[in-house]
Design an enzyme around this catalytic site. Structure first.
Site, PDB file in Angstrom:
ATOM      1  N   CYS A  86       3.527  -4.685   6.695  1.00  0.00           N
ATOM      2  CA  CYS A  86       3.170  -4.381   5.317  1.00  0.00           C
ATOM      3  C   CYS A  86       4.373  -3.847   4.547  1.00  0.00           C
ATOM      4  O   CYS A  86       5.387  -3.440   5.122  1.00  0.00           O
ATOM      5  CB  CYS A  86       2.054  -3.338   5.277  1.00  0.00           C
ATOM      6  SG  CYS A  86       0.439  -4.022   5.785  1.00  0.00           S
TER       7      CYS A  86
ATOM      8  N   HIS B  58       0.856  -1.198   0.000  1.00  0.00           N
ATOM      9  CA  HIS B  58       0.000   0.000   0.000  1.00  0.00           C
ATOM     10  C   HIS B  58       0.891   1.247   0.000  1.00  0.00           C
ATOM     11  O   HIS B  58       2.098   1.194   0.302  1.00  0.00           O
ATOM     12  CB  HIS B  58      -0.934   0.016   1.216  1.00  0.00           C
ATOM     13  CG  HIS B  58      -0.233   0.037   2.541  1.00  0.00           C
ATOM     14  ND1 HIS B  58       0.306   1.199   3.090  1.00  0.00           N
ATOM     15  CD2 HIS B  58       0.031  -0.960   3.436  1.00  0.00           C
ATOM     16  CE1 HIS B  58       0.841   0.925   4.255  1.00  0.00           C
ATOM     17  NE2 HIS B  58       0.702  -0.386   4.495  1.00  0.00           N
TER      18      HIS B  58
END
Length: 600
Positions: free
Chosen positions: A575, A554
């Site tokens: 992430c 992301h």
């Protein structure tokens, strides 16, 4: 019956002798019974018959009145008085003739012969025909009387025989294999008493051998009982004639006793009871030969059913039987199915139908084929002739396919975007056959004799069976160098630095091969939920692309820098943070299912 005849073994006499002797006994019985009077009453009828026949002959042969012998004699006497010279001298008793008498007689005879040649005498029957209206009724009445007499005699004879067989066994009656035609109970008992001392039971074995059980070894003795009387009462005397073509054969205990414990000991010592001498029977069954299933014939063995054998021997001894056919008596454990059994034939046909299946597995660019040569090794039949699959064999085949083509959980060797070689372990990506589902699908294909080309049933899928299973379109993340490459059809379309999870805080991004679960724009990422309903952290993002549970790619506008060692102090919760300027391009070049390879 003479004493000599009584001692003759009934088995050594011919059927004709037995019948003749029996008919004589029946005649004597009729002669000594009330039936004799009934038979004699027919003598009067026979005399009446003779008188009637004589009367009929007289009526039919009645002729016109003719001269009687007396009338002729009277005429001769008168002539003699008138011509005494031409007749005898009654006083002297001498008859005299002259020469003229002889000449006249010779002439008369010649004239008579001549007249006979010229004149045909009338037929006597033509002159004396009787009126047929009188003859026919008399003949018909006579015929009826004759028939009635014959029928009556036959009925009396049949009833006489029935009376005889009220106390005698039918013709050709066999009791436990021995013939006792027309014998009384007393005669049968006498015969059996005489046979006990020499009694032997011969066992006829299935392989052609014989063994003998001696009556003295089991303390055999004859004991009179009511069994023979019961057998005699069971036969219907009025139906005795049926025995002439339907020879009665009776098997029954007839009053012998023996020591059962000694019999058991004798049986245990028989050669046929030795387990090492016995051969087990095998049922006929389908077997594969060359290109099809054929029936393999049954094997008839010599394995004895001990319980049935013991019972059969006891029955034979108790019935005073001299020979026991062990196979006929069901003493052997025989094959359940023979070559002619419908179940075997049906099983063979069903198994051959399965051989028509042809399954081609598609592992592009590779294939695997299941045809009759493979199926023949899997199709089997149980002892009840139910066609089944050898599950172990089929599952082993599917396991071999998995070992060959599954990549899930395996270590991959890749060439990185920087040109180096890296070993990648772990992850959730790769080929994995659903073996249980494939077993069901494969056996169904075979049972329906289908010809199909298909992929196996998969629990997990990958991009390729050739080279690395993730193919040529994938995302590579170098956790050591903090760098990302996006490849599409082998071409790198995006390359950028990144920030991965902070290993110092236990949030390091795990290595392994994964795939994009989905992608989503403008969402908020949240950490664990607190007791008050808030979250430990919340991060709004414009492009969200998860690949390992809550871990994904992301954009991260809050990161001031990307790459280098920044992740060791300011890394994420796991992430892969992308620069906001690159994230849209990455988002645009991947889809759900795109492989993601993370390595150090």
């Amino acid at each position: 019956m003479s004493d000599k005849e009584k001692n003759v073994d009934p088995m050594e006499r011919s059927s004709d002798e037995i019948v003749q002797e029996t008919m004589k006994e029946i005649y004597d019985e009729i002669n000594n019974s009330d039936l004799k009077e009934e038979v004699n009453s027919h003598d009067t009828d026979e005399e009446a018959l003779e008188e009637l026949q004589e009367e009929l002959r007289k009526g039919e042969m009645e002729e016109p009145a003719a001269e009687t012998e007396e009338e002729t004699d009277e005429e001769d006497a008168e002539e003699a008085e008138e011509n005494p010279e031409d007749w005898m001298d009654y006083d002297s008793g001498v008859i005299s003739f002259d020469e003229s008498d002889f000449r006249d007689r010779e002439e008369d005879e010649e004239n008579l012969e001549s007249d006979a040649e010229e004149t045909e005498l009338p037929d006597e029957e033509d002159d004396f025909e009787e009126d047929p209206r009188l003859v026919r009724p008399r003949r018909k009445k006579l015929a009826v009387r004759i028939i009635l007499i014959i029928v009556g005699v036959l009925i009396l004879a049949y009833l006489g025989a029935a009376l005889f067989f009220n106390s005698h066994f039918y013709f050709f009656t066999k009791i436990n294999g021995t013939e006792f035609s027309a014998k009384t109970v007393e005669q049968v008992e006498k015969y059996m008493e005489g046979q006990v001392a020499d009694y032997e039971l011969t066992l006829e074995e299935i392989d052609g051998g014989t063994e003998v059980i001696d009556g003295t070894d089991i303390d055999l003795e004859y004991v009179k009982g009511d069994e023979l009387n019961k057998l005699l009462k069971e036969q219907n005397p009025l139906l005795w004639i049926t025995a002439l073509w339907d020879h009665p054969e009776i098997t029954a205990p007839v009053g012998v006793e023996f020591d059962e414990s000694k019999l058991t000991e004798v049986l245990n010592n028989l050669t046929c009871m030795d387990p090492e001498e016995q051969v087990k029977s095998e049922s006929a069954r389908p077997v594969f030969e060359n290109t099809e299933f054929v029936i393999q014939p049954e094997v008839v063995g010599s394995e004895i059913d001990t319980e049935k054998f013991t019972e059969a021997v006891k029955t034979a001894v108790g019935g005073f039987v001299s020979t026991l056919d062990m196979e006929e008596a069901g003493c052997y454990i025989l094959p359940a199915f023979t070559s002619e059994s419908e179940e075997v034939i049906a099983a063979k046909d069903k198994m051959n139908s399965y051989l028509g299946a042809h399954i081609t597995y598609d592992f592009s660019p590779y294939t695997e084929v299941v045809d009759s040569s493979v199926i023949s090794q899997w199709v089997t039949v149980d002892d009840s002739m139910n066609v089944t699959f050898d599950q172990d064999a089929v599952r082993a085949y599917i396991q071999d396919l998995a070992n060959k083509y599954d990549t899930y959980g395996k270590t991959r060797t890749i060439t990185t975007g920087s040109g180096n070689t890296a070993q990648v372990e772990g992850g959730s990506y790769g080929w994995q056959i659903d073996q249980e589902a494939e077993y069901t699908a494969l056996t169904a294909n075979i049972e329906k004799a289908e010809t199909v080309t298909r992929e196996p049933q998969y629990a997990r899928r990958a991009a390729s069976h050739e080279g690395n299973d993730f193919g040529t379109s994938y995302v590579e993340i170098d956790l050591t160098n903090q760098h990302v490459w996006v490849f599409v059809n082998g071409q790198c379309v995006v390359e950028t630095d990144c920030v991965t999870g902070n290993p110092n805080q236990g949030n390091g991004t795990p290595q392994g091969t994964y795939s994009i679960a989905y992608k989503q724009q403008d969402t908020t990422l949240r950490g664990p939920k607190n007791e008050d309903g808030t979250y430990e952290w919340e991060s709004p993002v414009s492009y969200w692309m998860p690949f390992n549970g809550g871990i994904g790619l992301h954009d991260a506008s809050w990161q001031p820098t990307f790459g280098g060692d920044w992740y060791l102090s300011h890394g994420s919760h796991g992430c892969v943070n992308l620069p906001p300027s690159v994230a849209p391009t990455v988002y645009a070049n991947i889809e759900a299912g795109t492989p993601v390879v993370c390595h150090y």
